[in-house]
Write a protein that holds these residues in place. Sequence first.
Motif, PDB file in Angstrom:
ATOM      1  N   CYS A 148       0.818  -1.214   0.000  1.00 11.28           N
ATOM      2  CA  CYS A 148       0.000   0.000   0.000  1.00 11.28           C
ATOM      3  C   CYS A 148       0.858   1.273   0.000  1.00 11.28           C
TER       4      CYS A 148
ATOM      5  N   TYR B 242       2.327   2.612   2.571  1.00 17.58           N
ATOM      6  CA  TYR B 242       1.819   3.377   3.723  1.00 17.58           C
ATOM      7  C   TYR B 242       2.717   4.562   4.043  1.00 17.58           C
TER       8      TYR B 242
ATOM      9  N   ARG C  98      -0.146   6.839   5.361  1.00 17.05           N
ATOM     10  CA  ARG C  98      -1.493   6.612   4.870  1.00 17.05           C
ATOM     11  C   ARG C  98      -2.304   5.827   5.883  1.00 17.05           C
ATOM     12  N   PRO C  99      -3.591   5.979   5.931  1.00 17.66           N
ATOM     13  CA  PRO C  99      -4.378   6.906   5.124  1.00 17.66           C
ATOM     14  C   PRO C  99      -4.322   8.320   5.704  1.00 17.66           C
TER      15      PRO C  99
ATOM     16  N   ILE D  57      -7.191   3.037  -1.643  1.00 16.01           N
ATOM     17  CA  ILE D  57      -7.672   3.075  -0.265  1.00 16.01           C
ATOM     18  C   ILE D  57      -6.812   2.145   0.596  1.00 16.01           C
ATOM     19  N   CYS D  58      -6.257   2.697   1.653  1.00 17.04           N
ATOM     20  CA  CYS D  58      -5.465   1.925   2.612  1.00 17.04           C
ATOM     21  C   CYS D  58      -6.139   2.081   3.970  1.00 17.04           C
ATOM     22  N   ARG D  59      -6.438   0.956   4.616  1.00 20.80           N
ATOM     23  CA  ARG D  59      -7.069   1.042   5.930  1.00 20.80           C
ATOM     24  C   ARG D  59      -6.035   1.491   6.959  1.00 20.80           C
ATOM     25  N   ASP D  60      -6.490   2.096   8.043  1.00 26.07           N
ATOM     26  CA  ASP D  60      -5.592   2.505   9.120  1.00 26.07           C
ATOM     27  C   ASP D  60      -5.125   1.242   9.832  1.00 26.07           C
ATOM     28  N   ASP D  61      -3.845   0.990   9.786  1.00 22.48           N
ATOM     29  CA  ASP D  61      -3.311  -0.236  10.377  1.00 22.48           C
ATOM     30  C   ASP D  61      -2.726  -0.027  11.771  1.00 22.48           C
TER      31      ASP D  61
ATOM     32  N   ASN E  80      -0.880   9.111   9.984  1.00 21.71           N
ATOM     33  CA  ASN E  80      -2.089   9.421   9.209  1.00 21.71           C
ATOM     34  C   ASN E  80      -2.149  10.874   8.751  1.00 21.71           C
TER      35      ASN E  80
END
Length: 173
Positions: free
Chosen positions: A47, A49, A79-80, A88-92, A118
Amino acid sequence: MPRPIRRSAVVLAAALLTLTALAGPARAGTDTDLAPQQFTADSGDSCRYGLAEGTLEFLPVSAPPGLGSVTVTGTVADRPYERDPGPICRDDGLFSFVTFYAYGNGRLIAEGTTKVDNDITKYSFQLGPREPGSGVDTLVVQVCRAATTNAPTPLPTPAGYCGTPQVYSLHWR
């Protein structure tokens, strides 16, 4: 950065520095011989990130006061973030940070780090030696990720990791 990751990064950077040194000696020049260089480094995940990009400006030892340095200007993104143009990258639950390792004659002489969670953060700083007569001839840029205090449980795998170190050297026109 976790100790094994940092140790691996330093070993890889040392190997890359050796290869850079074997590629050929730098030519002597004047302050006008140098041109700003663009740089980019990412966290190495699918992603992307973490992403750092910007400009490096090397100042040779011949410039007053005899301290060769490098000015680093740019941004680091995690990211995000709001208005993210990418996929779209989810918050990890991890944050990103970029570390700059400044080397002179194969020896680590300075380092700087900027982190972000983020969002996108701008930075500008100068890295150089503390003593005259030496200078920065190589800069290693690496983006890593680590867990925040509000990370989800269980932590994403891996909980901390780094992208491939990117090596930038003095380039003469």
